[in-house]
Enzyme design. Structure first.
Site, PDB file in Angstrom:
ATOM      1  N   LYS A 131      14.156  44.994  56.587  1.00 48.34           N
ATOM      2  CA  LYS A 131      14.699  46.052  55.746  1.00 48.34           C
ATOM      3  C   LYS A 131      14.492  45.679  54.293  1.00 48.34           C
ATOM      4  O   LYS A 131      14.382  44.473  54.022  1.00 48.34           O
ATOM      5  CB  LYS A 131      16.181  46.315  56.035  1.00 48.34           C
ATOM      6  CG  LYS A 131      17.120  45.108  56.084  1.00 48.34           C
ATOM      7  CD  LYS A 131      17.167  44.120  54.987  1.00 48.34           C
ATOM      8  CE  LYS A 131      17.586  44.527  53.618  1.00 48.34           C
ATOM      9  NZ  LYS A 131      17.534  43.413  52.613  1.00 48.34           N
ATOM     10  N   TYR A 215      22.784  47.822  52.966  1.00 48.05           N
ATOM     11  CA  TYR A 215      23.722  47.420  54.031  1.00 48.05           C
ATOM     12  C   TYR A 215      24.943  48.332  54.045  1.00 48.05           C
ATOM     13  O   TYR A 215      25.478  48.663  55.090  1.00 48.05           O
ATOM     14  CB  TYR A 215      24.198  45.977  53.825  1.00 48.05           C
ATOM     15  CG  TYR A 215      23.181  44.933  54.178  1.00 48.05           C
ATOM     16  CD1 TYR A 215      23.089  44.422  55.476  1.00 48.05           C
ATOM     17  CD2 TYR A 215      22.311  44.437  53.227  1.00 48.05           C
ATOM     18  CE1 TYR A 215      22.146  43.468  55.803  1.00 48.05           C
ATOM     19  CE2 TYR A 215      21.362  43.477  53.538  1.00 48.05           C
ATOM     20  CZ  TYR A 215      21.288  42.999  54.831  1.00 48.05           C
ATOM     21  OH  TYR A 215      20.349  42.054  55.155  1.00 48.05           O
TER      22      TYR A 215
HETATM   23  P1  NAD Z   1      11.206  35.266  50.067  1.00 53.51           P
HETATM   24  O1  NAD Z   1      10.778  35.354  48.656  1.00 53.51           O
HETATM   25  O2  NAD Z   1      12.046  34.112  50.480  1.00 53.51           O
HETATM   26  O3  NAD Z   1       9.931  35.293  51.030  1.00 53.51           O
HETATM   27  C1  NAD Z   1       8.873  36.206  50.818  1.00 53.51           C
HETATM   28  C2  NAD Z   1       7.594  35.672  51.449  1.00 53.51           C
HETATM   29  O4  NAD Z   1       6.528  36.563  51.125  1.00 53.51           O
HETATM   30  C3  NAD Z   1       7.182  34.282  50.916  1.00 53.51           C
HETATM   31  O5  NAD Z   1       6.707  33.508  51.991  1.00 53.51           O
HETATM   32  C4  NAD Z   1       6.035  34.592  49.950  1.00 53.51           C
HETATM   33  O6  NAD Z   1       5.091  33.543  49.850  1.00 53.51           O
HETATM   34  C5  NAD Z   1       5.411  35.811  50.625  1.00 53.51           C
HETATM   35  N1  NAD Z   1       4.646  36.643  49.690  1.00 53.51           N
HETATM   36  C6  NAD Z   1       3.428  37.139  49.949  1.00 53.51           C
HETATM   37  N2  NAD Z   1       2.985  37.845  48.916  1.00 53.51           N
HETATM   38  C7  NAD Z   1       3.914  37.779  47.953  1.00 53.51           C
HETATM   39  C8  NAD Z   1       4.017  38.299  46.626  1.00 53.51           C
HETATM   40  N3  NAD Z   1       3.056  39.053  46.093  1.00 53.51           N
HETATM   41  N4  NAD Z   1       5.141  38.037  45.931  1.00 53.51           N
HETATM   42  C9  NAD Z   1       6.154  37.315  46.469  1.00 53.51           C
HETATM   43  N5  NAD Z   1       6.111  36.792  47.723  1.00 53.51           N
HETATM   44  C10 NAD Z   1       4.997  37.018  48.450  1.00 53.51           C
HETATM   45  O7  NAD Z   1      11.933  36.649  50.396  1.00 53.51           O
HETATM   46  P2  NAD Z   1      12.969  36.939  51.558  1.00 53.51           P
HETATM   47  O8  NAD Z   1      14.347  36.798  51.044  1.00 53.51           O
HETATM   48  O9  NAD Z   1      12.601  36.185  52.780  1.00 53.51           O
HETATM   49  O10 NAD Z   1      12.722  38.514  51.766  1.00 53.51           O
HETATM   50  C11 NAD Z   1      11.632  39.003  52.512  1.00 53.51           C
HETATM   51  C12 NAD Z   1      12.012  40.376  53.119  1.00 53.51           C
HETATM   52  O11 NAD Z   1      13.118  40.175  53.985  1.00 53.51           O
HETATM   53  C13 NAD Z   1      12.462  41.410  52.090  1.00 53.51           C
HETATM   54  O12 NAD Z   1      12.007  42.673  52.467  1.00 53.51           O
HETATM   55  C14 NAD Z   1      13.986  41.381  52.169  1.00 53.51           C
HETATM   56  O13 NAD Z   1      14.584  42.617  51.858  1.00 53.51           O
HETATM   57  C15 NAD Z   1      14.204  41.023  53.616  1.00 53.51           C
HETATM   58  N6  NAD Z   1      15.446  40.256  53.831  1.00 53.51           N
HETATM   59  C16 NAD Z   1      16.203  40.596  54.891  1.00 53.51           C
HETATM   60  C17 NAD Z   1      17.377  39.927  55.138  1.00 53.51           C
HETATM   61  C18 NAD Z   1      18.187  40.236  56.345  1.00 53.51           C
HETATM   62  O14 NAD Z   1      19.275  39.698  56.487  1.00 53.51           O
HETATM   63  N7  NAD Z   1      17.703  41.057  57.248  1.00 53.51           N
HETATM   64  C19 NAD Z   1      17.798  38.903  54.263  1.00 53.51           C
HETATM   65  C20 NAD Z   1      16.977  38.557  53.191  1.00 53.51           C
HETATM   66  C21 NAD Z   1      15.793  39.252  52.987  1.00 53.51           C
END
Ligand code: NAD
Length: 370
Positions: A131, A215
């Protein structure tokens, strides 16, 4: 082609029978078939998911997509993924021929969800996407169409749809224990780091509403079982510290549901705001806090039975489950849908609805997104 049992045995002797059976994930034994997931993007949430999958009875990690080969090899070794199942963002489409990969988990910044979902669907892989589903309604519609055309399942990773305490809160309302719901309020937010991709509208789609406000929107919908029909909203930016050049810092909104329930929500990137919801109804109230974390949620409620002389009820229940159990449940559900050809509870259509309401909220605030 129809084959009799005797003909099938004969084919077996010739080594042909196996080719006529439905494809089963590599490593799967009869009775313990597991859906193989390729994780796209190896950041924070991917780590929770991969740890969660380790506890799943019907899921396993069988592929990785990353821009950092070293990191991917380290994680591959941890989860028993062969090096041949590590892909870059550029050559990911080759996993079409990788029989160990049945599905993908899209864990990338929001604006990349549509592209990677559509590419995965075209490669014949089922899609579990984080999401918010996308950054616009039209992207979400294209994702649904791509998965439908490819005949693959699409689920949005709303882990709380599978969480027992949230399901208990929903049931209390549905069973009428609280009487008629009148109002709900909720909030979720945090103080965002200036370097986070979340503060770049091109990657995030918009402000905290996409990330954490969603959320609250989603909870109001599953708590009432209704879809909102009217919206008001305002946004503001207090901190002029350079973080909010492409998006607002705060947003507050109201949603009116067909029954008349009024739900108010707030989200921010400028303050630590433990997520909660609070429901006020004709026979009492219910609240969950922290409602949207990976563990540690508490449900409290106080209501009257309604009948003359019926007792006053109190609920004070803390979830005893620990992270990453929510992700295990999420994987269990999606893998079950893939294995049994069922539409997931948190389908693409469910994700699309939230995208529509996010657009409605920003439109009501006079802020155009996308
Ligand atoms: P994060 O920054 O920790 O991870 C993002 C990943 O994408 C990294 O591995 C990064 O290297 C990669 N990536 C590839 N291209 C990129 C770019 N151009 N810029 C930045 N990163 C790039 O982020 P996250 O917190 O893991 O969030 C990722 C997704 O998960 C988002 O859509 C967020 O809304 C969602 N999320 C969901 C929950 C949940 O509880 N369901 C919690 C946190 C995040």
């Amino acid at each position: 082609m129809r084959v009799t049992r005797r003909e099938f045995s004969k084919l077996g002797a010739m080594g042909l029978a196996a080719r006529m059976l439905p494809v089963v994930s590599a490593g799967a034994q009869s009775g313990e078939r597991k859906v193989g997931y390729c994780v796209i993007g190896l950041g924070t949430i991917a780590d929770h998911f991969m740890r969660g999958v380790q506890g799943s009875s019907n899921s396993k990690i069988t592929g990785l997509v990353s821009g950092h080969r070293d990191k991917a090899e380290r994680i591959a070794a941890q989860y028993g993924v062969p090096k041949s199942s590590i892909y870059s963002y550029e050559d990911m489409d080759k996993f079409r021929d990788n029989k160990m990969i049945d599905a993908v988990y899209v864990a990338l910044p929001n604006s990349m969800h549509a592209e990677y979902t559509i590419r995965s669907a075209k490669a014949g892989k089922h899609v579990l996407c984080e999401k918010p589903m996308s950054t616009t309604v039209s992207e979400a519609e294209a994702m649904i169409a791509a998965c439908r055309d490819a005949k693959v399942q699409l689920m949005i990773a709303y882990r709380l749809h599978y969480d027992p305490l949230h399901l208990k809160a929903v049931k209390l309302i549905k069973d009428g224990a609280l009487g008629k719901v009148q109002t709900i309020n909720g909030a979720f937010g945090f103080d965002a780091s200036p370097t986070a991709w979340r503060l770049n509208k091109a990657l995030a789609g918009g402000g905290s509403l996409f990330d954490v406000g969603i959320y609250v929107v989603n909870a109001c919908r599953y708590l009432t079982g209704e879809e909102p029909v009217k919206f008001t909203a305002v946004t503001s930016t207090i901190d002029q510290d350079g973080r909010f050049s492409t998006m607002e810092e705060n947003v507050s909104w109201t949603m009116k549901f067909p029954s008349g329930v009024l739900a108010t929500g707030s989200s921010t990137y400028g303050a630590q705001m433990p997520g909660y919801f609070k429901v006020f109804a004709s026979k009492g109230w219910m609240e969950m806090s922290s409602a949207y974390g990976y563990d540690g949620a508490k449900l409290r409620a106080s209501f009257w039975g309604g009948e003359k002389g019926s007792p006053h009820m109190e609920i004070d229940e803390a979830s005893t489950e620990k992270d990453p159990v929510q992700f295990t449940r999420e994987a269990d559900h999606f893998s079950g849908c893939v294995l049994n050809n069922k539409v997931p509870k948190s389908s693409g259509e469910e994700g699309l609805r939230d995208m529509k309401y996010i657009e409605e909220i920003y439109a009501a605030a006079g802020t155009v997104q996308g």
